[in-house]
Design an enzyme around this catalytic site. Sequence first.
Site, mmCIF file in Angstrom:
data_model
loop_
_atom_site.group_PDB
_atom_site.id
_atom_site.type_symbol
_atom_site.label_atom_id
_atom_site.label_comp_id
_atom_site.label_asym_id
_atom_site.label_seq_id
_atom_site.Cartn_x
_atom_site.Cartn_y
_atom_site.Cartn_z
ATOM 1 N N GLY A 12 1.045 -1.216 0.061
ATOM 2 C CA GLY A 12 -0.041 0.160 0.022
ATOM 3 C C GLY A 12 0.855 1.280 0.120
ATOM 4 N N ASP A 13 0.173 2.294 -0.280
ATOM 5 C CA ASP A 13 0.942 3.590 -0.144
ATOM 6 C C ASP A 13 1.938 4.033 -1.149
ATOM 7 O OD1 ASP A 13 -0.851 4.145 1.840
ATOM 8 O OD2 ASP A 13 0.626 3.428 3.593
ATOM 9 N N GLU A 14 1.708 3.463 -2.117
ATOM 10 C CA GLU A 14 2.841 3.414 -3.346
ATOM 11 C C GLU A 14 2.867 4.873 -4.144
ATOM 12 O OE1 GLU A 14 0.481 0.926 -3.091
ATOM 13 O OE2 GLU A 14 1.614 -0.872 -2.728
ATOM 14 N N LYS A 16 -0.676 5.758 -5.251
ATOM 15 C CA LYS A 16 -1.916 5.493 -6.412
ATOM 16 C C LYS A 16 -2.786 6.668 -6.531
ATOM 17 C CE LYS A 16 -3.100 2.182 -3.620
ATOM 18 N NZ LYS A 16 -2.018 2.123 -2.572
ATOM 19 N N GLY A 17 -3.110 7.313 -5.502
ATOM 20 C CA GLY A 17 -4.085 8.526 -5.625
ATOM 21 C C GLY A 17 -3.209 9.240 -6.468
ATOM 22 N N ASN A 38 -10.039 2.183 5.009
ATOM 23 C CA ASN A 38 -8.355 1.982 5.380
ATOM 24 C C ASN A 38 -7.512 2.545 4.453
ATOM 25 O OD1 ASN A 38 -9.540 0.283 3.248
ATOM 26 N ND2 ASN A 38 -8.586 -1.669 4.023
ATOM 27 N N GLY A 40 -5.974 5.580 2.097
ATOM 28 C CA GLY A 40 -5.649 7.023 2.372
ATOM 29 C C GLY A 40 -4.772 7.473 1.148
ATOM 30 N N HIS A 41 -5.498 8.054 0.014
ATOM 31 C CA HIS A 41 -4.860 8.189 -1.366
ATOM 32 C C HIS A 41 -4.799 9.813 -1.370
ATOM 33 C CE1 HIS A 41 -6.379 4.395 -3.142
ATOM 34 N NE2 HIS A 41 -6.000 4.305 -2.226
ATOM 35 N N GLN A 224 -5.160 -0.195 -1.318
ATOM 36 C CA GLN A 224 -3.940 -1.186 -0.676
ATOM 37 C C GLN A 224 -2.877 -1.618 -1.851
ATOM 38 O OE1 GLN A 224 -7.516 -2.034 0.453
ATOM 39 N NE2 GLN A 224 -6.874 -0.319 1.758
ATOM 40 N N ARG A 305 5.626 4.737 8.934
ATOM 41 C CA ARG A 305 5.661 3.530 7.972
ATOM 42 C C ARG A 305 7.144 3.035 8.179
ATOM 43 N NH1 ARG A 305 3.408 6.988 3.051
ATOM 44 N NH2 ARG A 305 1.117 7.071 3.291
ATOM 45 N N GLY A 415 8.030 13.634 -6.962
ATOM 46 C CA GLY A 415 7.774 14.294 -6.204
ATOM 47 C C GLY A 415 6.157 14.349 -5.898
HETATM 48 P P1 GDP Z 1 -1.697 5.776 -1.913
HETATM 49 O O1 GDP Z 1 -2.396 5.156 -0.837
HETATM 50 O O2 GDP Z 1 -1.116 4.804 -2.800
HETATM 51 O O3 GDP Z 1 -2.235 6.890 -2.853
HETATM 52 O O4 GDP Z 1 -0.214 6.659 -1.155
HETATM 53 P P2 GDP Z 1 -0.170 7.616 -0.181
HETATM 54 O O5 GDP Z 1 -1.067 8.785 -0.636
HETATM 55 O O6 GDP Z 1 -0.960 6.845 1.045
HETATM 56 O O7 GDP Z 1 1.114 7.750 0.190
HETATM 57 C C1 GDP Z 1 2.002 8.311 -0.892
HETATM 58 C C2 GDP Z 1 2.637 9.601 -0.166
HETATM 59 O O8 GDP Z 1 3.855 9.952 -1.182
HETATM 60 C C3 GDP Z 1 1.842 10.910 -0.402
HETATM 61 O O9 GDP Z 1 2.211 11.752 0.731
HETATM 62 C C4 GDP Z 1 2.300 11.466 -1.511
HETATM 63 O O10 GDP Z 1 1.801 12.957 -1.798
HETATM 64 C C5 GDP Z 1 3.726 11.331 -1.588
HETATM 65 N N1 GDP Z 1 4.085 11.097 -3.078
HETATM 66 C C6 GDP Z 1 3.364 10.421 -4.370
HETATM 67 N N2 GDP Z 1 4.408 10.121 -5.133
HETATM 68 C C7 GDP Z 1 5.616 10.969 -4.800
HETATM 69 C C8 GDP Z 1 6.781 11.008 -5.213
HETATM 70 O O11 GDP Z 1 7.310 10.630 -6.380
HETATM 71 N N3 GDP Z 1 7.860 11.505 -4.571
HETATM 72 C C9 GDP Z 1 7.447 12.148 -3.235
HETATM 73 N N4 GDP Z 1 8.559 12.443 -2.565
HETATM 74 N N5 GDP Z 1 6.554 11.830 -2.592
HETATM 75 C C10 GDP Z 1 5.173 11.390 -3.429
HETATM 76 P P1 IMO Z 2 -4.096 2.590 0.726
HETATM 77 O O1 IMO Z 2 -4.758 2.516 -0.396
HETATM 78 C C1 IMO Z 2 -1.172 0.805 3.560
HETATM 79 C C2 IMO Z 2 -2.679 -2.235 6.108
HETATM 80 C C3 IMO Z 2 -3.044 -1.771 7.654
HETATM 81 C C4 IMO Z 2 -2.633 -3.321 8.212
HETATM 82 C C5 IMO Z 2 -3.564 -4.141 7.149
HETATM 83 C C6 IMO Z 2 -4.837 -4.535 7.620
HETATM 84 O O2 IMO Z 2 -3.803 3.785 1.188
HETATM 85 O O3 IMO Z 2 -2.642 2.111 -0.080
HETATM 86 P P2 IMO Z 2 -7.192 -3.194 7.642
HETATM 87 O O4 IMO Z 2 -7.503 -2.102 8.324
HETATM 88 O O5 IMO Z 2 -7.376 -3.190 6.332
HETATM 89 O O6 IMO Z 2 -7.646 -4.391 8.403
HETATM 90 O O7 IMO Z 2 -5.520 -3.416 8.024
HETATM 91 O O8 IMO Z 2 -3.245 -3.539 5.940
HETATM 92 N N1 IMO Z 2 -3.414 -1.389 5.289
HETATM 93 C C7 IMO Z 2 -2.777 -0.237 4.461
HETATM 94 N N2 IMO Z 2 -1.571 -0.191 4.537
HETATM 95 N N3 IMO Z 2 -1.913 1.347 2.683
HETATM 96 C C8 IMO Z 2 -3.459 1.215 2.616
HETATM 97 O O9 IMO Z 2 -4.169 1.703 1.904
HETATM 98 C C9 IMO Z 2 -3.879 0.112 3.860
HETATM 99 N N4 IMO Z 2 -5.005 -0.291 3.836
HETATM 100 C C10 IMO Z 2 -4.650 -1.294 5.015
HETATM 101 O O10 IMO Z 2 -1.918 -1.021 8.194
HETATM 102 O O11 IMO Z 2 -1.526 -3.647 8.371
HETATM 103 MG MG MG Z 3 -2.157 5.456 1.411
#
Ligand code: GDP
Ligand code: IMO
Ligand code: MG
Length: 424
Positions: A12-14, A16-17, A38, A40-41, A224, A305, A415
């Site tokens: 997760g948190d790659e 995607k948003g 769960n 957060g984009h 995720q 993280r 960025g």
């Molecule tokens: P998602 O859940 O896959 O949408 O990712 P999150 O929003 O949870 O986490 C990604 C974080 O990295 C966010 O704070 C974005 O603003 C930030 N972000 C996305 N792409 C980049 C990048 O290429 N470089 C940096 N430094 N930050 C980025």
């Molecule tokens: P996005 O879409 C990162 C993780 C939680 C926990 C496990 C199970 O922003 O990438 P849950 O609440 O789903 O039962 O938790 O999955 N988790 C994530 N980690 N990004 C997410 O979503 C996540 N959604 C769930 O931290 O380890």
């Molecule tokens: Mg996220």
Amino acid sequence: MANTCVIGLQWGDEGKGKIIDILAKDYDIIARYQGGGNAGHTLIIGDEKFIFHLIPSGILHKDKKCVIGNGIVFDPKLFLEEIEGLANKNINVAGNLFVSDRAHVVFPYHKKLDLLQEKQKGNSMIGTTGRGIGPCYTDKISREGIRIGELMDLEHFKEKLKKNVEEKNRVFVNLYKDEPDSWEDIYEAYCAYADKVAPFVSDTVDLMARAINDNKKILFEGAQGALLDVDFGTYPFTTSSNSAAGGVSSGIGVSPKQIHNIIGITKAYTTRVGSGPFPTEVDGEQGEHIRKKGGEFGSTTGRPRRCGWFDAVAIQHSVRISGVDSLIVTKLDVLDDQETISICTGYKKNSKLYSTFPADIDVLNNCEPVYKEVPGWCEDISNVRDVKNLPENAIKYIRTIEEIVGVKVEKISVGPERSQIISI
Ligand code: GDP
Ligand code: IMO
Ligand code: MG
């Protein structure tokens, strides 16, 4: 352009948003199909920051339709808060946002159960987001859940809710020695939510079928990441839905034949929030440095993280199970000041070498990663917009990833802003 699915390939948190927001301009519909609050984009647009949990990340494009599919576990309170947050920024979503009548509703007792189950697990807790995800999906699978469509018929809803709360109260009181919930309080709150959510509720299966018939272009937004997929991830340290591409069809109600292109998003390194195996995790100062530079704190919970090196074994697994066509590598800028960068190409445990991602989390927990070391570039790349201007070692790093994973990289993000993207 073909219908495209964007999924995370890690935990997760790659980013995607950000990527969905950039790609959305070329599509007509942006649809979420699994997960719930769960997720957060994050989108950074100029001085504004948006974090979407339920609403698809295409919502800032006024001329697009956004769909929350049947596979989502839907928290109406969170949804209404997100809409209010957008309204406060003068963004009106009426007419653009559709919620499936088949999506399951998250209730306070799901969140309470989520927290109680975690507490009971003690050291083996999953580290969930506490958003009631697991318990809501459990009710869905055990056929006790309440769907959004049912919220629209208040008499029926009252009866079903009463029965569900009574059942959950037996668990709260007898098993967890906790306080019972009041079904009347929940009913009152959810009647008010139902009223406000009603204008968004629709038969999204019909909506999607018509869109496909009219040759509209659809962007499916994963939440995720593949390593959190309940079947293919690091079970039981996963979420409760299919976050790999397999979840699209069942989570939105379109044929797998309608998914023409699958883009996998990966960070240039790896992060994980919550517990569970993480072979390439880097502790100490170096891990802390990446966390700070990458702003690696949860978008949903604010938790720090865990950070580590790029794990090509894990990515290959994610690519295989979803049939990923191309990669987008995010956060390459975060590695700007690393002199040497490590890429994991295998795991070693008891002299056995693993080159594929094992189901057994004991292996993942106790293995030694095998690393290929590559030189860093040691310069700021956040202002680079043309691949020709990327330092040679940055390009070499990307080419090494492509070679090991066996999939082309189509874009690099340097960025958080919309403009900080490079096509290659
Ligand atoms: P998602 O859940 O896959 O949408 O990712 P999150 O929003 O949870 O986490 C990604 C974080 O990295 C966010 O704070 C974005 O603003 C930030 N972000 C996305 N792409 C980049 C990048 O290429 N470089 C940096 N430094 N930050 C980025
Ligand atoms: P996005 O879409 C990162 C993780 C939680 C926990 C496990 C199970 O922003 O990438 P849950 O609440 O789903 O039962 O938790 O999955 N988790 C994530 N980690 N990004 C997410 O979503 C996540 N959604 C769930 O931290 O380890
Ligand atoms: Mg996220």
